[in-house]
Design an enzyme around this catalytic site. Structure first.
Site, PDB file in Angstrom:
ATOM      1  N   ASP A  49       1.657  -9.824  11.189  1.00 22.38           N
ATOM      2  CA  ASP A  49       2.837  -9.135  10.648  1.00 22.38           C
ATOM      3  C   ASP A  49       3.494  -8.303  11.743  1.00 22.38           C
ATOM      4  OD1 ASP A  49       4.716  -8.265   8.863  1.00 22.38           O
ATOM      5  OD2 ASP A  49       3.441  -6.745   7.946  1.00 22.38           O
TER       6      ASP A  49
ATOM      7  N   ALA B 170       0.837  -1.200   0.000  1.00 17.34           N
ATOM      8  CA  ALA B 170       0.000   0.000   0.000  1.00 17.34           C
ATOM      9  C   ALA B 170       0.870   1.248   0.000  1.00 17.34           C
ATOM     10  CB  ALA B 170      -0.905   0.001   1.228  1.00 17.34           C
TER      11      ALA B 170
END
Lengths: 219, 328
Positions: free
Chosen positions: A127, A9
């Site tokens: 993550d 992103a």
């Protein structure tokens, strides 16, 4: 203004007034999941859509569980954008090795406690790396990226979550890995309470399962 | 200085001869192909033992040198299959002591990166190393090759091969899956698994086999399997590129032969303004030259080993090896 071009992103820093409503004054972050030309369009659309909606939900549920996360102002499932609060502070990745050992242990313990809060709420982060954590001046640690998170209360998912944090420490903070990881675990145990031992045991099992683990470490 | 490199981690018995300037004088090999099923480690080791002499003679002939001209012996110490590693190591020790020359042991994964740096001129790449035995994203940082992502279960090449075998696609599995995939049109959703920096392919493989048994079109399945597995590989590599901010991307390993994977990685590299490198296939696949060259690098930078310290390491990690030949 483009703040960071991440792998999945782009993050833009914008004025609240420009993006949302003229009455706002503060800054916002716009996370735009960009299309990847390299991958199949169907996989691309599916990944971007599901990660955008899921991430927005995870932000608010994590906050409810007591973990600092940015406020979500808007979710745009067509444009694949999340508009959220801008958190002022420093990436844990950049400060972790510069701190004194005691402050570092405290910070890692806090991170461990917050991971335990997430797990208690049925969330796994997916993550956990120090580049996804922002340390504010008040000493709060914000988890700012839930792009790979999911709702999963299983022992395995929790184990993998902690294992990933350890792997991130190994690859990025290899000078202080063991000390930092021990502190994370102590915070995790403290917050998670009963059952934390089981998760930590699972982490070890997951590591033994790995392809590249020495026999000595596989006892 | 002439270095003889012996590769024997899995199904390839390879011997390469490299000089100290990085010129590859010979790169001979024989590959064990199982009659059915996957590699049987003991059978593969037997194959190496039976073919080592032949491959050695081929290499010496191609390099136009005599065995006495060899100044250094390097061998693949790991990671790999125990019996194969031990056979290659035994050959290396025997040669080194008979010729009375030094011996150095080499990490197989690092050798893949180093041969690419040598022949392609990549200086500091993020490397996607994909084969039947390994799947790693490797980048250099602070004296060592760090692993920025790896498979948590089976390697991607193994995923393709086992799928091929299970659905009756003949050997070689990977290339045949690729050929069928080109004729596939419809994407069949399959589990896409990225866990942080790491990957997992076992669930993907199982689900693809299950879908085949449930009657899905084989060409579409091959297409979807590749698209899913490769997208995950590229995503993890992309994260390493974004994280390290390196400007070079390299692809190596046996699966580097796959054109679709090359195309995808190239597109990703371009989006990050990174240069893209793929060594020629004979150097992407397991080979002796890469072991020889990495041996040269190690020896030139002071790595010395005694025969008794050359025991094999089946699970030798990429990030366990100090790299004195690269600046921090």
């Amino acid at each position: 203004m483009l703040m960071k071009k991440g792998a999945e992103a782009n993050l833009y820093l914008e004025q609240f007034a420009r993006v949302l409503h003229h009455a706002g004054e503060s800054k916002v972050v716009v996370k735009h999941r960009i299309s990847k030309r390299y991958r199949n369009p169907q996989i691309d659309k599916q990944l971007r859509e599901s990660r955008t909606t899921l991430e927005a939900k995870l932000f608010s549920d994590a906050k409810r569980a007591g973990v600092p996360t940015p406020l979500v102002y808007e979710v745009d499932c067509v444009g694949m954008r999340i508009v959220m609060e801008f958190i002022e502070g420093q990436q844990v990745k950049l400060v972790l090795e510069k701190m004194g050992p005691k402050a570092r242990r405290n910070l890692c313990r806090l991170i461990g406690r917050q991971v335990a809060c997430l797990h208690h709420a049925g969330i796994v982060h997916g993550d956990l790396t120090t580049s996804n954590m922002i340390l504010t001046r008040e000493g709060k640690v914000y988890f700012v990226d839930f792009g790979l998170g999911e709702y999963n209360p299983s022992l395995e998912a929790r184990g993998v979550d902690l294992h990933l944090l350890r792997r991130a420490l190994q690859s990025i903070h290899f000078r202080i890995t063991e000390d930092a990881y021990r502190a994370v675990l102590s915070g995790y145990q403290q917050e998670f309470g009963r059952g934390a031992g089981e998760v930590i045991k699972r982490v070890e099992e997951i590591e033994r399962r790995g392809r590249y683990v020495q026999k000595e470490g596989r006892v | 200085m002439l270095c003889l490199g012996i590769e024997g981690t899995a199904h390839t018995c390879g011997i390469g001869i490299v000089n100290s300037r990085g010129k590859i004088l010979a790169n001979a090999s024989r590959t064990y192909i199982p009659e059915h099923g996957g590699i049987h480690p003991r059978e593969a080791a037997r194959f190496h033992a039976a073919n080592a002499r032949l491959v050695l003679n081929e290499a010496l002939k191609a390099a136009k040198i005599d065995i006495d001209d060899v100044d250094l012996v390097a061998f693949s110490r790991g990671p790999g299959l125990g019996p194969c590693l031990r056979t290659a190591a035994t050959a290396a020790r025997a040669l080194a002591s008979w010729l009375d020359v030094p011996i150095v042991s080499v990490n197989h994964c690092i050798a893949h990166v180093e041969i690419g740096r040598l022949t392609e001129g990549a200086k500091d790449p993020v490397t996607l190393y994909v084969s039947g035995g390994n799947t790693q994203v490797i980048a250099f940082d602070a004296g060592r090759y760090r692993v920025f992502g790896e498979t948590l279960d089976i390697p991607v090449g193994n995923c393709l091969d086992v799928f091929a075998r299970e659905v009756g696609i003949p050997h070689p599995g990977g290339p045949n899956v690729e050929r069928l995939a080109r004729e596939g049109k419809h994407y069949i959703p399959l589990p896409y698994v990225v866990k942080g920096m790491d990957l997992s392919f076992s669930g993907l493989m199982t689900e693809a086999v299950r879908k085949h048994r449930a009657g899905s079109n084989l060409r579409d399945l091959c297409f979807s399997l590749q698209e899913t597995a490769f997208a995950a590989l590229i995503e993890v590599t992309e994260r390493a590129v974004a994280h390290t901010e390196k400007r070079e991307v390299m692809l190596t390993g046996g699966v580097a032969a796959n054109k679709r994977l090359r195309e995808m990685l190239k597109l990703m590299a371009r989006e990050h303004h990174a240069k893209f490198f793929v060594p020629p296939m004979e150097l992407c696949a397991d080979n002796g030259a890469m072991i020889g060259w990495t041996g040269v690098l190690a020896y030139r930078h002071g790595v010395r080993q005694k025969l008794k310290d050359t025991g094999v390491m089946q699970r030798w990690r990429t990030d366990q090896v100090d790299i004195p030949w690269r600046n921090r």
